[in-house]
Scaffold this motif. Structure first.
Motif, PDB file in Angstrom:
ATOM      1  N   TYR A 248      56.774   7.761  23.844  1.00 27.24           N
ATOM      2  CA  TYR A 248      57.382   8.537  24.933  1.00 27.24           C
ATOM      3  C   TYR A 248      56.787   8.089  26.259  1.00 27.24           C
ATOM      4  O   TYR A 248      55.565   7.963  26.398  1.00 27.24           O
ATOM      5  CB  TYR A 248      57.150  10.036  24.751  1.00 27.24           C
ATOM      6  N   GLU A 265      52.947   9.147  25.739  1.00 29.53           N
ATOM      7  CA  GLU A 265      52.538   9.834  24.512  1.00 29.53           C
ATOM      8  C   GLU A 265      52.955   9.020  23.296  1.00 29.53           C
ATOM      9  O   GLU A 265      53.951   8.279  23.345  1.00 29.53           O
ATOM     10  CB  GLU A 265      53.200  11.215  24.400  1.00 29.53           C
ATOM     11  N   ARG A 267      54.155  10.165  19.724  1.00 27.87           N
ATOM     12  CA  ARG A 267      54.548  11.368  19.003  1.00 27.87           C
ATOM     13  C   ARG A 267      54.719  11.075  17.520  1.00 27.87           C
ATOM     14  O   ARG A 267      55.112   9.979  17.133  1.00 27.87           O
ATOM     15  CB  ARG A 267      55.834  11.931  19.601  1.00 27.87           C
ATOM     16  N   ASN A 268      54.425  12.083  16.698  1.00 22.05           N
ATOM     17  CA  ASN A 268      54.496  11.940  15.231  1.00 22.05           C
ATOM     18  C   ASN A 268      53.665  10.747  14.757  1.00 22.05           C
ATOM     19  O   ASN A 268      54.104   9.963  13.919  1.00 22.05           O
ATOM     20  CB  ASN A 268      55.953  11.784  14.774  1.00 22.05           C
ATOM     21  N   TYR A 269      52.465  10.641  15.320  1.00 22.54           N
ATOM     22  CA  TYR A 269      51.583   9.520  15.010  1.00 22.54           C
ATOM     23  C   TYR A 269      50.660   9.894  13.847  1.00 22.54           C
ATOM     24  O   TYR A 269      49.791  10.744  13.976  1.00 22.54           O
ATOM     25  CB  TYR A 269      50.777   9.156  16.249  1.00 22.54           C
TER      26      TYR A 269
END
Length: 281
Positions: A248, A265, A267-269
């Motif tokens: 992101y 960012e 995300r969902n890492y």
């Protein structure tokens, strides 16, 4: 498995199985205890990352993403060569008593050069060319300036970017691609760090210039694994892997110099446990 994991695992296996050793040779780096840091190395490693498909963060272990971005902005946006402008301590070993690393990295990006259109530094030149001459084959940056090497506390490792714009079939949108040239790469410590930094840079420039992202090609002259890193790497590449995280970037930022660390960012890492890594200096 993410593409970045697959590339990293295959590269490490190739270096370990087919690389050559520098043991006993004259080398510069040393470990903290004063002993020489030897490597297993491969010459001319080339990896390709399609940034339109996924962000190339390893899931084998966690990428310190915010610190990665902070260093990128330190060099390319702040154009600084002083660690007082950096939040992490990764450059402390190469800084003098005033915090300077000499005429290296950010310093070179801030030097103004004379062009037909006037004076610009290398970052502003890239942005100017991408906006005005997108199909130029001369959109290049270079931090390896020989006349200043004697005043650099560390010669630049990732030293050159070449940007290239292509048409996207079936679309009016143009695509920004780039080649990162690196003279030397500590595979365990810095490989994915450098890949992700310059992947972010391509995203940043694409957004402010109105392009989509394409490929990042990483060319490494000397891709090496240090002797004390070998068992760590062998364990790391046997770990479970996960899907690539979602990248992101704040879509409202249209000026390269307005980006902040908070604008990025992962995300969902999902990632594996931390790895303790001794660093050769």
């Amino acid at each position: 498995m993410s593409l970045a994991d697959q590339i990293f695992i295959n590269m490490c296996k190739d270096i370990l199985e087919n690389g050559t050793s520098t043991e006993g040779e004259k080398v510069r780096p040393k470990w903290e205890d004063g002993s020489y840091a030897y490597t297993i190395k491969k010459f001319g490693v080339v990896n390709r990352y399609d940034l339109s498909k996924e962000f190339p963060a390893l899931t084998l272990r966690k990428l310190a993403f915010k610190s990665c971005i902070d260093e990128l902005l330190w060099i390319w946006q702040k154009k600084s060569n002083n660690i007082k402008d950096l939040n992490s301590h990764i450059w402390d070993s190469w800084a003098d008593e005033n915090g300077s690393i000499g005429k290296a990295y950010g310093y070179q990006m801030g030097v103004k050069h004379k062009y037909k259109e006037g004076y610009m530094d290398q970052v502003d030149r890239v942005i100017y060319e991408l906006k005005n001459n997108p199909f130029s084959r001369r959109i290049i940056t270079n931090m390896y300036v020989h006349q200043d090497l004697h005043e650099m506390n560390l010669y630049p490792c990732a030293y050159s970017m070449t940007f290239n714009v292509t048409n996207k079939p079936g679309s009016d949108k143009l695509v920004l691609n780039a080649i990162l040239n690196q003279r030397s790469n500590d595979i365990l410590t810095a490989n994915n760090w450098n890949v992700c930094q310059y992947a972010v840079l391509v995203h940043m420039l694409a957004q402010v210039c109105g392009y989509e992202v394409g490929e990042l090609v990483h060319v490494i002259a000397d891709a090496h694994i240090y002797d004390r890193h070998i068992p760590i790497v062998k364990e790391l590449i046997t770990r479970p892997t996960y899907d690539a995280p979602e990248f992101y970037m704040n879509p409202d930022v249209k000026d390269f110099y307005d980006f902040k660390v908070e604008d990025f960012e992962l995300r969902n890492y999902k990632y594996g446990p931390k790895v303790d890594i001794p660093v050769a200096v």
